[in-house]
Write an enzyme that holds these catalytic residues in place. Structure first.
Site, PDB file in Angstrom:
ATOM      1  N   GLU A  65     -18.730  16.653  49.283  1.00  0.00           N
ATOM      2  CA  GLU A  65     -20.064  16.152  49.590  1.00  0.00           C
ATOM      3  C   GLU A  65     -20.427  16.284  51.057  1.00  0.00           C
ATOM      4  OE1 GLU A  65     -22.043  11.672  49.802  1.00  0.00           O
ATOM      5  OE2 GLU A  65     -20.347  12.066  48.447  1.00  0.00           O
ATOM      6  N   ARG A  71     -13.433   8.675  44.399  1.00  0.00           N
ATOM      7  CA  ARG A  71     -13.670   9.343  45.684  1.00  0.00           C
ATOM      8  C   ARG A  71     -12.503   8.993  46.606  1.00  0.00           C
ATOM      9  NH1 ARG A  71     -18.221   8.194  50.291  1.00  0.00           N
ATOM     10  NH2 ARG A  71     -16.645   6.641  50.930  1.00  0.00           N
ATOM     11  N   GLU A 128     -22.534   7.143  41.798  1.00  0.00           N
ATOM     12  CA  GLU A 128     -21.673   6.448  42.757  1.00  0.00           C
ATOM     13  C   GLU A 128     -21.809   4.933  42.526  1.00  0.00           C
ATOM     14  OE1 GLU A 128     -20.984   6.117  47.634  1.00  0.00           O
ATOM     15  OE2 GLU A 128     -22.711   7.205  46.836  1.00  0.00           O
ATOM     16  N   TRP A 133     -22.117  11.409  62.521  1.00  0.00           N
ATOM     17  CA  TRP A 133     -21.237  10.383  61.958  1.00  0.00           C
ATOM     18  C   TRP A 133     -21.143  10.552  60.483  1.00  0.00           C
ATOM     19  CZ3 TRP A 133     -22.288   6.398  58.476  1.00  0.00           C
ATOM     20  CH2 TRP A 133     -21.161   5.560  58.237  1.00  0.00           C
ATOM     21  N   GLU A 145     -28.067  12.776  50.045  1.00  0.00           N
ATOM     22  CA  GLU A 145     -28.300  11.337  50.237  1.00  0.00           C
ATOM     23  C   GLU A 145     -29.231  11.051  51.408  1.00  0.00           C
ATOM     24  OE1 GLU A 145     -24.756   9.349  52.775  1.00  0.00           O
ATOM     25  OE2 GLU A 145     -24.162  10.166  50.821  1.00  0.00           O
ATOM     26  N   TYR A 162     -14.742   7.497  58.933  1.00  0.00           N
ATOM     27  CA  TYR A 162     -15.708   7.159  57.885  1.00  0.00           C
ATOM     28  C   TYR A 162     -15.012   6.972  56.532  1.00  0.00           C
ATOM     29  CZ  TYR A 162     -18.589   7.399  53.932  1.00  0.00           C
ATOM     30  OH  TYR A 162     -19.118   7.077  52.725  1.00  0.00           O
ATOM     31  N   ARG A 166     -27.777  14.308  45.397  1.00  0.00           N
ATOM     32  CA  ARG A 166     -27.307  12.980  45.785  1.00  0.00           C
ATOM     33  C   ARG A 166     -28.416  11.974  46.090  1.00  0.00           C
ATOM     34  NH1 ARG A 166     -23.562  10.132  45.641  1.00  0.00           N
ATOM     35  NH2 ARG A 166     -23.157   9.643  47.814  1.00  0.00           N
ATOM     36  N   ASP A 207     -16.045  13.068  50.558  1.00  0.00           N
ATOM     37  CA  ASP A 207     -17.259  13.107  51.376  1.00  0.00           C
ATOM     38  C   ASP A 207     -16.904  13.525  52.803  1.00  0.00           C
ATOM     39  OD1 ASP A 207     -20.021  10.686  51.704  1.00  0.00           O
ATOM     40  OD2 ASP A 207     -19.684  12.658  52.631  1.00  0.00           O
ATOM     41  N   HIS A 209     -19.089  13.881  54.987  1.00  0.00           N
ATOM     42  CA  HIS A 209     -20.043  13.114  55.766  1.00  0.00           C
ATOM     43  C   HIS A 209     -20.682  13.890  56.916  1.00  0.00           C
ATOM     44  CE1 HIS A 209     -21.660   9.053  56.809  1.00  0.00           C
ATOM     45  NE2 HIS A 209     -21.548   8.941  55.503  1.00  0.00           N
TER      46      HIS A 209
END
Ligand code: CS2
Ligand code: MG
Length: 415
Positions: free
Chosen positions: A249, A147, A352, A415, A275, A159, A296, A223, A225
């Protein structure tokens, strides 16, 4: 076999964890992870003040009935706190059932379907030279998929970037250089600033440089995010197509699943999400409209092994694969549960794997092992993790928060 006790264990070996330990009247012990980063004590209270007493005297073998009892019986269904609490009970009961059977848990889930669970690691850097070093470091450790997260010119901290050049990165007690632990031990959340247009300009240049340096084969993940609008996400997916990502992602905030229709319309870059999802219902539109390629959700946040296996079975109908969340805020108990499930399911994609700190591994003594880029669950009975109370006592809970994000004009952002 009756449940005799249910203990809620809160500790902080490098970072905070909430662990449920269920013991039966004939001495079998099961562990479940209930860690919700930055909100740990809410889950500990839900378990301690509302669930633990309900478990005493129940038949430990009745996993499905206990799941339904805690989910339907709560009346207030879904949500991260409820589903992390149910997940911990579910995982602990599966650990016990496998120990009673004298088998590693994956044998109860259908046995091995592969030699191990392919993993990806987190490479990052404030700039290209630091990123390239981090990628090489992960390749040297045996990772076969990477990643990629980088700094963005003009922004202090972003991030996913573990860097000594990143002010404040070290104060979470974890070595800033090795991996990115987002939660900071502080009285209030750290505030970061964000600029989407700068990110959209910069990201393609980074992946072009990484492909030029490391070639076309290496699976690369990224990601976003949760930070983009649907059309910004479509633009990013399209601009990254030449670099053949394994997945992109969390491009948009997860609440509005229909947003991914817009992204799908414009790009073939594979999409991963989930996630922050907690139940199978969060995936229905995404599966039935074929809007994502990877699930995820981790065991810890999606209601346990019972619930996540159901989500994977549903995903398999649409050829959607697993891509389980595995940062350091998923404890070794949650990671072990993901590996036992991951090695058995037909539609495994990738796992992951952010390595936990030495203090964390000393407390949980996980038996899974990393070999040539694959994580392999232990072959002993149950999940293959433990809980050392003496080590835990030496690492009491310390309040920590995930950062918050503001746009350059001060507006709150994701975030
Ligand atoms: C991230 C996580 O690993 C990931 O994909 O999204 O690091 C996430 O930020 C943390 O788990 C939040 O606690
Ligand atoms: Mg993520």
């Amino acid at each position: 076999m009756k449940i005799a006790s249910a203990e809620v264990l809160v500790s902080s070996p490098g970072r905070n964890f909430v662990t449920l330990r269920i013991t039966t009247d004939d001495g079998f012990v099961g562990l479940g992870d209930a860690t919700l980063n930055g909100r740990e004590l809410a889950v500990a209270s839900y378990l301690r003040d509302h669930i633990a007493a309900l478990l005493i005297g129940r038949d430990a073998h009745q996993i499905e009935d206990t799941w339904q009892y805690l989910y339907r019986g709560a009346y207030w269904r879904r949500g991260p706190v409820t589903m992390a609490s149910i997940a911990a009970v579910d995982t602990a009961l599966w650990d016990i059932k496998a120990k009673v059977a004298g088998l590693p848990l994956y044998q109860l889930l259908g046995g091995k379907s592969r030699v191990g669970c392919l993993t990806y690691g987190h490479a990052s850097g404030v700039d290209l030279p630091e990123l390239f070093d981090s990628i090489r470091e992960h390749l040297d450790q045996g990772y076969r998929a990477i990643r990629v997260q980088t700094g963005i010119p003009g922004l202090d901290s972003v991030y996913g970037v573990a860097s000594s050049k990143n002010a404040g990165a070290g104060d979470s007690g974890v070595s800033a250089r090795y991996d990115h632990e987002p939660a900071r031990r502080s009285a209030v959340p750290v505030e970061e600033s964000w600029d989407t247009r700068a990110y959209l300009r910069h990201a393609p240049t980074v992946f072009e440089a990484v492909r030029n340096e490391f070639g076309p084969e290496l699976p690369l993940l990224h990601d976003s995010h949760h930070r983009l609008t649907p059309i910004q996400a479509a633009k990013l997916g399209k601009s990254l197509e030449p670099y053949d990502l394994f997945w992109l992602e969390d491009v948009t905030p997860a609440e509005n699943q229909a947003a991914l229709r817009r992204v799908r319309e414009h790009t073939t870059t594979p999409l991963a999400i989930g996630e922050v999802f907690n139940t199978i219902w969060d995936y229905r539109e995404l599966f039935e409209e074929q809007l994502i390629d990877y699930v995820r959700s981790p065991v810890t946040h999606a209601g346990g092994i019972t619930a996540l296996r159901r989500i994977f079975d549903y995903a398999a109908v649409y050829q959607i694969k697993s891509g389980v969340h595995g940062p350091t805020d998923i404890s070794p108990v949650g990671l072990a549960a993901a590996l036992h499930l991951g090695i058995a399911i037909p539609n495994f994609g990738i796992q992951e794997y952010m390595k936990h700190s030495a203090a964390t591994d000393e407390l949980f003594r996980p038996t899974y092992f990393f070999d040539g880029g694959y994580l392999v669950p232990g072959d002993g009975p149950g999940l293959g993790v433990d809980y050392d109370d003496l080590v835990a006592d030496a690492h009491p809970y310390e309040g920590a928060y995930l950062p918050v994000n503001r746009l350059l004009d001060g507006s709150m952002h994701d975030w």
